[in-house]
Each structure stands twice: as C-alpha cells, then as structure tokens.
Write a protein that holds these residues in place. Structure first.
Motif, PDB file in Angstrom:
ATOM      1  N   ASN A  14      81.459  17.301 -49.617  1.00 16.68           N
ATOM      2  CA  ASN A  14      82.743  17.638 -49.585  1.00 16.68           C
ATOM      3  C   ASN A  14      83.435  17.649 -50.751  1.00 16.68           C
ATOM      4  OD1 ASN A  14      85.433  17.374 -48.558  1.00 16.68           O
ATOM      5  ND2 ASN A  14      85.585  14.952 -49.025  1.00 16.68           N
ATOM      6  N   ASP A 173      86.173  21.561 -45.921  1.00 15.38           N
ATOM      7  CA  ASP A 173      86.199  20.245 -46.454  1.00 15.38           C
ATOM      8  C   ASP A 173      87.592  19.443 -45.881  1.00 15.38           C
ATOM      9  OD1 ASP A 173      88.608  20.871 -47.885  1.00 15.38           O
ATOM     10  OD2 ASP A 173      87.433  21.896 -49.485  1.00 15.38           O
ATOM     11  N   TYR A 188      82.625  19.821 -43.786  1.00 13.26           N
ATOM     12  CA  TYR A 188      81.758  19.628 -45.271  1.00 13.26           C
ATOM     13  C   TYR A 188      80.928  20.989 -45.367  1.00 13.26           C
ATOM     14  CZ  TYR A 188      78.571  17.696 -41.816  1.00 13.26           C
ATOM     15  OH  TYR A 188      77.549  17.621 -40.884  1.00 13.26           O
TER      16      TYR A 188
END
Ligand SMILES: [Zn+2]
Ligand SMILES: [Zn+2]
Length: 295
Positions: A14, A173, A188
């Motif tokens: 992330n 993200d 992610y």
C-alpha cells in the motif's frame, strides 16, 4: 508475499496512507501494525508535507514517502496531490509552488511522483498532459469512497490521458485516514519483486508496470499479436478499456470466469482490463501500449 498463478513472487504493497503525523487517525506504529497483520509486505507512510524515510516500523518495511498537495478544495482552480515515493532524501518542497515544481523536486531526489486520486481532485487529462515527469497515477483510491467523498475511481481520467499518449502505471491504494473499517487494508498493488528488492528495484518494477492493482482478485493481461487475453481468479465480470468507445466483446458477465480475450483493431493505441469478483472486489491491470509492434 505470495506466489501468483504463474509462480511469480509478489509483494503486497500500500503506497498511500496517513498517520497522526498529519491528518490520519492512527500513529505510524499503529498503522504499521494494522497493515502487517493484514499480510502487507511494504507500506509508504505519506503524510501531508511530512517526509518519512525508508526503514522499518514494528517489523514492517516502510518505503520513503510524503504527499505534497496544492490547490485547496476548489476543483475549478486546479487541485493537485502528488505522492513522493522512494526518494533517497527529503525533496524539501516549498508550499507556494506549482505542480510541476513538486514533480521536479521529487524526480531530483530519485523518487517516483504519483498523481494521487485524480478523480477526487477533478483533474483533467489536459491539465496533467501539460506536466512532465509524472511517474504513475492512482486508478483507485479507497478513502475517496469512505468518509465524506464518493469519487474513488479514476478510470475515465486514465483512459482520457492514455488517448493523449500518457500511459501511466496504474496504482490502487488506500490513502488511509480514518481506520474505521472502510478505508484501511482494502486496495493495494501486487508488485513482482522478491522481498530482498532494494527501494530502487521497487521503483523500477512500478515504472515497468510489473504489478497489478487489486482489492483481492488476481489479474494478468497479455498480448499475442492482435489478441489480448486476461487470466484471473474467478470473477463475475471481465472488462477491457481502450481508445475504442465501442468494440465487440469488451465486457463479459457470468460466474467464475477465469479468462477472456478480444481482438484489437489496428487503430487502437492502448488497452487495459478490470475484473470484478462475486463479492464486488475489483482488480485493475496496467495499460498495454498497442502502438508498439510485437514480433
Ligand atoms: Zn490527497
Ligand atoms: Zn493522501
């Protein structure tokens, strides 16, 4: 770390979150613990105007980061939020500069300048095509659909930019702020690197588009001549996106789909794919540049 369907080692990463060092609701130690427990290999702590060096927090690897934002809250006046990832030193950027100055400062420090949440910022392809040195953009930003906002998805911006020749690497993200069950450990990238990869090697893999962005599903996009194929974990929908506003067979719906393919037209310049699993979670491929000839 996981092994994908082709045996490639991938890191769960992330690249965008906030802590009590700016407007996040958890300390860096608490945030690192949450992501480590969720199986992440690396996070970037990207507090507003607060650079954090690479290192370790509570056993989790940290890639250096910061978020430099200008333009306030009025999209009509030009809002730019730019992540600095993997810089080898603090970019030391003044607050009264232009977006191009921020990008230049990040690149001078060896970092990747990522355009954050362009849909949320109401960025246009015309605006960002006037900027040089953007290394990647977010296609999905979790917090932009949590808290007070509802513009998490930047696919339209991504495709408009690609129509103008800017095929940015596409990151998903969290941009975690609240840690309220909605904005953490959701979106992610799965980066094709081993755990021993240096910061430089991580950035190179992102620049090469050697990853896919996801909320859980696995997704791989291939080109063989004029045929483009997606292989994925079981999905209810597989969609292709290109500069063709309409073409046959670009969206397939069903259940437990694990493959789809289409023929590209000679005039198509790029293509990318998305998959949606039965539980609604999505994955996004990078773009393939169709202007390059295959052998
Ligand atoms: Zn932002
Ligand atoms: Zn942010």
């Amino acid at each position: 770390m996981m092994t994908d369907m082709f045996g490639q080692t991938r890191l769960k990463v992330n690249l965008h979150l906030h802590t009590t060092d700016s407007d996040g609701h958890k300390t860096p130690e608490e945030a690192a613990a949450i992501y480590r427990e969720a199986g992440y290999d690396i996070i970037a702590v990207t507090d507003h105007w607060k650079y954090r060096e690479s290192g370790m927090i509570g056993g989790l690897r940290i890639l250096s980061g910061a978020e430099y934002n200008i333009g306030g809250g009025n999209g009509a006046e030009g809002v730019f939020h730019i992540l600095a990832l993997g810089c080898d030193r603090e970019p030391c950027i003044d607050r009264d500069v232009l977006a191009q100055d921020i990008i230049d400062g990040i690149n001078r420090c060896g970092g990747l300048a990522v355009l954050a949440h362009p849909a949320w910022s109401l960025n246009t392809a015309e605006q960002t095509c006037a900027l040089e040195g953007i290394g990647a953009t977010e296609i999905y930003n979790t917090v932009s659909d949590a808290g007070e906002s509802s513009r998490p998805y930047s696919g339209d911006f991504v495709d408009s930019s690609a129509c103008r020749g800017r095929l940015y690497p596409l990151i998903a993200d969290d941009d975690t702020h609240y840690y309220n069950g909605e904005d953490e450990t959701t979106s992610y990238i799965m980066l094709a690197c081993g755990p021993e990869a240096s910061d430089t090697e991580l950035l190179e893999a992102i620049r090469r588009k050697d990853f896919y962005a996801t909320q859980g599903p696995e997704l791989h996009l291939f080109r063989e001549g004029n045929r483009i194929t997606v292989k994925c974990s079981p999905a209810d929908r597989i969609s292709f996106f290109s500069n063709a506003v309409w073409a046959k067979g670009r969206c397939v719906r069903g259940s437990s789909l694990t493959e789809s393919s289409c023929e590209v037209q000679p005039w198509e310049t790029f293509i990318r794919a998305e998959v949606t699993a039965a539980d609604g979670r999505k994955a996004w491929s990078n773009t393939i540049d169709l202007r390059q000839q295959t052998e």
